[in-house]
Design a protein around this motif. Structure first.
Motif, short mmCIF file in Angstrom:
data_model
loop_
_atom_site.label_atom_id
_atom_site.label_comp_id
_atom_site.label_asym_id
_atom_site.label_seq_id
_atom_site.Cartn_x
_atom_site.Cartn_y
_atom_site.Cartn_z
N UNK A 35 0.85 -1.19 0.00
CA UNK A 35 0.00 0.00 0.00
C UNK A 35 0.89 1.24 0.00
N UNK A 36 0.49 2.28 -0.71
CA UNK A 36 1.36 3.45 -0.80
C UNK A 36 1.41 4.27 0.48
N UNK A 37 2.60 4.72 0.78
CA UNK A 37 2.84 5.75 1.80
C UNK A 37 3.02 7.04 1.02
N UNK A 38 2.21 8.03 1.31
CA UNK A 38 2.34 9.31 0.64
C UNK A 38 3.41 10.12 1.38
N UNK A 39 4.63 9.98 0.91
CA UNK A 39 5.76 10.70 1.51
C UNK A 39 5.66 12.17 1.13
N UNK A 40 5.60 13.03 2.12
CA UNK A 40 5.59 14.46 1.88
C UNK A 40 6.82 15.06 2.55
N UNK A 41 7.53 15.87 1.80
CA UNK A 41 8.75 16.47 2.34
C UNK A 41 9.02 17.81 1.68
N UNK A 42 9.73 18.65 2.42
CA UNK A 42 10.08 19.97 1.95
C UNK A 42 11.57 20.01 1.63
N UNK A 43 11.92 20.59 0.49
CA UNK A 43 13.31 20.78 0.12
C UNK A 43 13.59 22.28 0.19
N UNK A 44 14.59 22.63 1.00
CA UNK A 44 14.96 24.03 1.18
C UNK A 44 16.42 24.24 0.77
N UNK A 45 16.64 25.18 -0.11
CA UNK A 45 18.00 25.52 -0.52
C UNK A 45 18.69 26.20 0.65
N UNK A 46 19.86 25.72 0.99
CA UNK A 46 20.64 26.25 2.11
C UNK A 46 19.84 26.30 3.40
N UNK A 47 18.83 25.42 3.51
CA UNK A 47 18.03 25.33 4.71
C UNK A 47 17.03 26.46 4.90
N UNK A 48 16.87 27.34 3.88
CA UNK A 48 16.01 28.51 4.04
C UNK A 48 15.01 28.73 2.92
N UNK A 49 15.49 28.67 1.69
CA UNK A 49 14.67 29.06 0.55
C UNK A 49 14.00 27.84 -0.07
N UNK A 50 12.67 27.87 -0.25
CA UNK A 50 12.01 26.73 -0.89
C UNK A 50 12.61 26.44 -2.26
N UNK A 81 7.26 22.01 -1.10
CA UNK A 81 6.67 20.75 -0.65
C UNK A 81 6.51 19.79 -1.83
N UNK A 82 7.05 18.58 -1.66
CA UNK A 82 6.96 17.53 -2.68
C UNK A 82 6.21 16.34 -2.10
N UNK A 83 5.65 15.52 -2.99
CA UNK A 83 4.93 14.31 -2.57
C UNK A 83 5.30 13.15 -3.51
N UNK A 84 5.50 11.98 -2.91
CA UNK A 84 5.80 10.76 -3.67
C UNK A 84 4.99 9.61 -3.09
N UNK A 85 4.43 8.78 -3.95
CA UNK A 85 3.73 7.57 -3.52
C UNK A 85 4.76 6.45 -3.45
N UNK A 86 5.10 6.04 -2.23
CA UNK A 86 6.16 5.06 -1.99
C UNK A 86 5.54 3.76 -1.52
N UNK A 87 5.99 2.63 -2.10
CA UNK A 87 5.43 1.33 -1.73
C UNK A 87 6.53 0.44 -1.16
N UNK A 88 6.28 -0.07 0.05
CA UNK A 88 7.13 -1.09 0.64
C UNK A 88 6.49 -2.42 0.25
#
Length: 126
Positions: A35-50, A81-88
């Motif tokens: 079943x998919x895990x909807x992985x949501x994560x934020x990527x920030x350039x230099x820890x500050x800028x989206x 904010x990014x989202x990926x459907x990840x399946x184990x």
């Protein structure tokens, strides 16, 4: 160098260097095999800028190092904010990393292993 940052908005975060940080918005808890895990994560350039022009992905491996799959993420907000459907694929212990897809040099952000399946899933102790 791997740094962990604990912020209320990000249950887990990792940095693989000075280019970008990745902050998880969701953890793979209560995930069932196949079943998919909807992985949501934020990527920030230099820890500050989206960072909104990346091509991040989540790679899942078995505890013995065998890669199960790589799952591309898509941008869902201008806050980076990014989202990926990840399946184990099965029960067991898995590792996952997020490739931030930034700056033409992909950095790998490592998170603690997880146990999938059984009587419920809990993130494994680091």
């Amino acid at each position: 160098m791997l740094r962990r940052i604990g912020l209320p908005a990000w249950p887990a975060a990792a940095s693989a260097g000075d280019y970008a940080t990745v902050g998880l918005q969701s953890l793979p808890t209560d995930v069932q095999p196949g079943k998919p895990w909807m992985a949501e994560f934020t990527v920030l350039a230099h820890g500050r800028t989206p960072f909104v022009d990346g091509t991040p992905s989540v790679t899942v491996s078995r505890a013995d190092g065998g890669v199960v799959g790589t799952y591309p993420a898509r941008l869902v907000s201008q806050e980076g904010l990014y989202r990926a459907a990840v399946v184990f694929p099965s029960r067991g212990r898995f590792e996952y990393v997020i490739d931030d897809g930034s700056y033409g040099v992909i950095e790998r952000h490592t998170f603690p292993p997880v146990s999938i399946g059984g009587d419920g899933t809990e993130p494994a102790a680091a």
